[in-house]
Design a protein around this motif. Sequence first.
Motif, PDB file in Angstrom:
ATOM      1  N   GLU A 119       0.829  -1.206   0.000  1.00 30.15           N
ATOM      2  CA  GLU A 119       0.000   0.000   0.000  1.00 30.15           C
ATOM      3  C   GLU A 119       0.870   1.265   0.000  1.00 30.15           C
ATOM      4  O   GLU A 119       0.617   2.215  -0.763  1.00 30.15           O
ATOM      5  N   LYS A 120       1.909   1.285   0.845  1.00 31.32           N
ATOM      6  CA  LYS A 120       2.798   2.449   0.904  1.00 31.32           C
ATOM      7  C   LYS A 120       3.548   2.638  -0.404  1.00 31.32           C
ATOM      8  O   LYS A 120       3.740   3.761  -0.881  1.00 31.32           O
ATOM      9  N   ALA A 121       3.962   1.497  -0.983  1.00 34.48           N
ATOM     10  CA  ALA A 121       4.714   1.587  -2.232  1.00 34.48           C
ATOM     11  C   ALA A 121       3.855   2.160  -3.345  1.00 34.48           C
ATOM     12  O   ALA A 121       4.314   3.007  -4.134  1.00 34.48           O
ATOM     13  N   ARG A 122       2.594   1.747  -3.428  1.00 34.66           N
ATOM     14  CA  ARG A 122       1.709   2.249  -4.484  1.00 34.66           C
ATOM     15  C   ARG A 122       1.465   3.749  -4.347  1.00 34.66           C
ATOM     16  O   ARG A 122       1.275   4.467  -5.345  1.00 34.66           O
ATOM     17  N   GLU A 123       1.462   4.226  -3.103  1.00 32.07           N
ATOM     18  CA  GLU A 123       1.266   5.661  -2.891  1.00 32.07           C
ATOM     19  C   GLU A 123       2.523   6.461  -3.232  1.00 32.07           C
ATOM     20  O   GLU A 123       2.440   7.596  -3.694  1.00 32.07           O
ATOM     21  N   ALA A 124       3.680   5.884  -2.991  1.00 35.24           N
ATOM     22  CA  ALA A 124       4.939   6.629  -3.132  1.00 35.24           C
ATOM     23  C   ALA A 124       5.571   6.533  -4.517  1.00 35.24           C
ATOM     24  O   ALA A 124       6.189   7.491  -4.993  1.00 35.24           O
ATOM     25  N   ILE A 125       5.440   5.386  -5.187  1.00 36.02           N
ATOM     26  CA  ILE A 125       6.116   5.193  -6.469  1.00 36.02           C
ATOM     27  C   ILE A 125       5.348   5.917  -7.576  1.00 36.02           C
ATOM     28  O   ILE A 125       4.141   5.704  -7.732  1.00 36.02           O
ATOM     29  N   PRO A 126       6.028   6.743  -8.360  1.00 37.42           N
ATOM     30  CA  PRO A 126       5.343   7.490  -9.440  1.00 37.42           C
ATOM     31  C   PRO A 126       4.774   6.541 -10.497  1.00 37.42           C
ATOM     32  O   PRO A 126       5.343   5.483 -10.772  1.00 37.42           O
ATOM     33  N   GLU A 127       3.649   6.936 -11.062  1.00 37.12           N
ATOM     34  CA  GLU A 127       3.041   6.147 -12.126  1.00 37.12           C
ATOM     35  C   GLU A 127       3.789   6.389 -13.430  1.00 37.12           C
ATOM     36  O   GLU A 127       4.322   7.487 -13.671  1.00 37.12           O
ATOM     37  N   ARG A 128       3.828   5.383 -14.299  1.00 44.15           N
ATOM     38  CA  ARG A 128       4.448   5.498 -15.606  1.00 44.15           C
ATOM     39  C   ARG A 128       3.364   5.692 -16.657  1.00 44.15           C
ATOM     40  O   ARG A 128       2.373   4.953 -16.679  1.00 44.15           O
ATOM     41  N   SER A 129       3.566   6.639 -17.511  1.00 38.34           N
ATOM     42  CA  SER A 129       2.529   6.956 -18.489  1.00 38.34           C
ATOM     43  C   SER A 129       2.254   5.814 -19.433  1.00 38.34           C
ATOM     44  O   SER A 129       1.117   5.597 -19.853  1.00 38.34           O
ATOM     45  N   TRP A 130       3.292   5.030 -19.755  1.00 38.04           N
ATOM     46  CA  TRP A 130       3.091   3.938 -20.704  1.00 38.04           C
ATOM     47  C   TRP A 130       2.314   2.775 -20.105  1.00 38.04           C
ATOM     48  O   TRP A 130       1.897   1.867 -20.817  1.00 38.04           O
ATOM     49  N   ALA A 131       2.112   2.759 -18.765  1.00 33.71           N
ATOM     50  CA  ALA A 131       1.342   1.692 -18.121  1.00 33.71           C
ATOM     51  C   ALA A 131      -0.122   2.060 -17.976  1.00 33.71           C
ATOM     52  O   ALA A 131      -0.939   1.223 -17.585  1.00 33.71           O
TER      53      ALA A 131
END
Length: 465
Positions: free
Chosen positions: A443-455
């Motif tokens: 949960e913490k990782a999903r909040e902190a890691i930036p999203e990639r546009s290609w995904a």
Amino acid sequence: MSVPTNWTGTALKVSDFGVRGSYPSNLVIYKTVRSENLYWRFMPDEADDPRPNKGRNAAGKRLPMQGTTRTTDPYDAAKRAKTLANDELKRLQEAASVRSAERHLTLEHYWDQVLAEEEGKTGRRNLVRDIRDLKSNWSRIRERGNGITTKKVDAITYEDHLTLFGALASKSRTGTGAKEDARKVLNKVYKRALLGEFKHWTPPPYPAFSRQKKPRPSLEDTDFNLLVEKVVELSGGNAKRDLTPEEYRDLDWSVTRRIDGYRNWVDLYDALLLQWFFFHRAEDAPRIRGEWYREESPGNWVCFLEEVKKDRPLHENRPYRAEHHRFMQRLKKRKPSGYAVLPHLLRPEGNPNGSHVIETLNHLLKYAASEVRPQICLTNGGLPADKLVWTHIRHTTWRLALRDYPEFGTDANIETFARNGHTSAKELRDNYLVDIKSERLAEKAREAIPERSWALQKRVSLEDE
């Protein structure tokens, strides 16, 4: 007697050849495709079978006594079969006599002592079940141990253990659990042998084997809430009413159809909340009594569990959720004494766990879960509601408590928390905390890691086409 021209695969009775004298009545001769010579065989009566383990193989199947007649002539083979079968039977009977004389030096002798000692513990709860399981485990060792139970104790080797545990592993149902059970029983018997004739003997080691961690399926918080609300609904709302003992007993219920009426659903509600607040084990449900719960101080209740595992000291069970007080007032009003869960079900004298309490709770649970909308499912693989059993409720109470109050899982508190609920800190760490920490990290990782546009999915407007 007229001998058939082609009788491969067919057995001919020796008595049909007119052979006189004493020999087994089911003695036959037969042909095989692997040899021109004829063979003899017969199956001794089980009660009189002199072979170890009554001639059973590792799978527990009795095999016939057999051998070659070293002749191709059927008439000559019938006469030889009589002599050969009698000689082999005599040899085995003499060997059995020797084994009988030396039985006091075998595991069978010390097994008798173990069984007598266990059966003498008449005050222990679940004695009938424990004795049944003990006998079952010993029968498995006897059937699949290739004669280990009849060997002289100090002649038992590591190879004997390899044979036994290899046979246990070959069965689909009896995997690691059967090996552990066999090891526990053998340790009891070996201990008796070391106290007897074999004080200076060292038992051989066991083959190494590891136990695969079993998942602990449970309900998520939302699904558990939906389940309890459905049970309240099925009780006609009576589960949350302040009922007197008379009003509780007067609730509708059916002898033949457990889901009909209201009383069983009130009992299921009471069992669920007792589990929720006090972390009882599944085996406690048929035994717990209203008088075991006492208000130690205003608003604070404690359960004095008067029957505990392995004759341990009496155990005090304390709830950690503040709302337990209102429920306990309601429970004690309708069930001040006597069995607290499904009290109308008969309990065998001295063995409440021999009743149908757990079976009934499981039946009600499955039905209630199947009626919940939206449908609920268990964690660890998404097992459907029809797989829900009472043990899953215990797993749910542990998992949600550790989630709701992470302090329970700290080094400073986990031992106390585990002991309060009749388990160990290791059990909590291995079966619940590992998964909870993994979920929180994700949960913490999903909040902190930036999203990639290609995904990400690109939205396309139909109006642009």
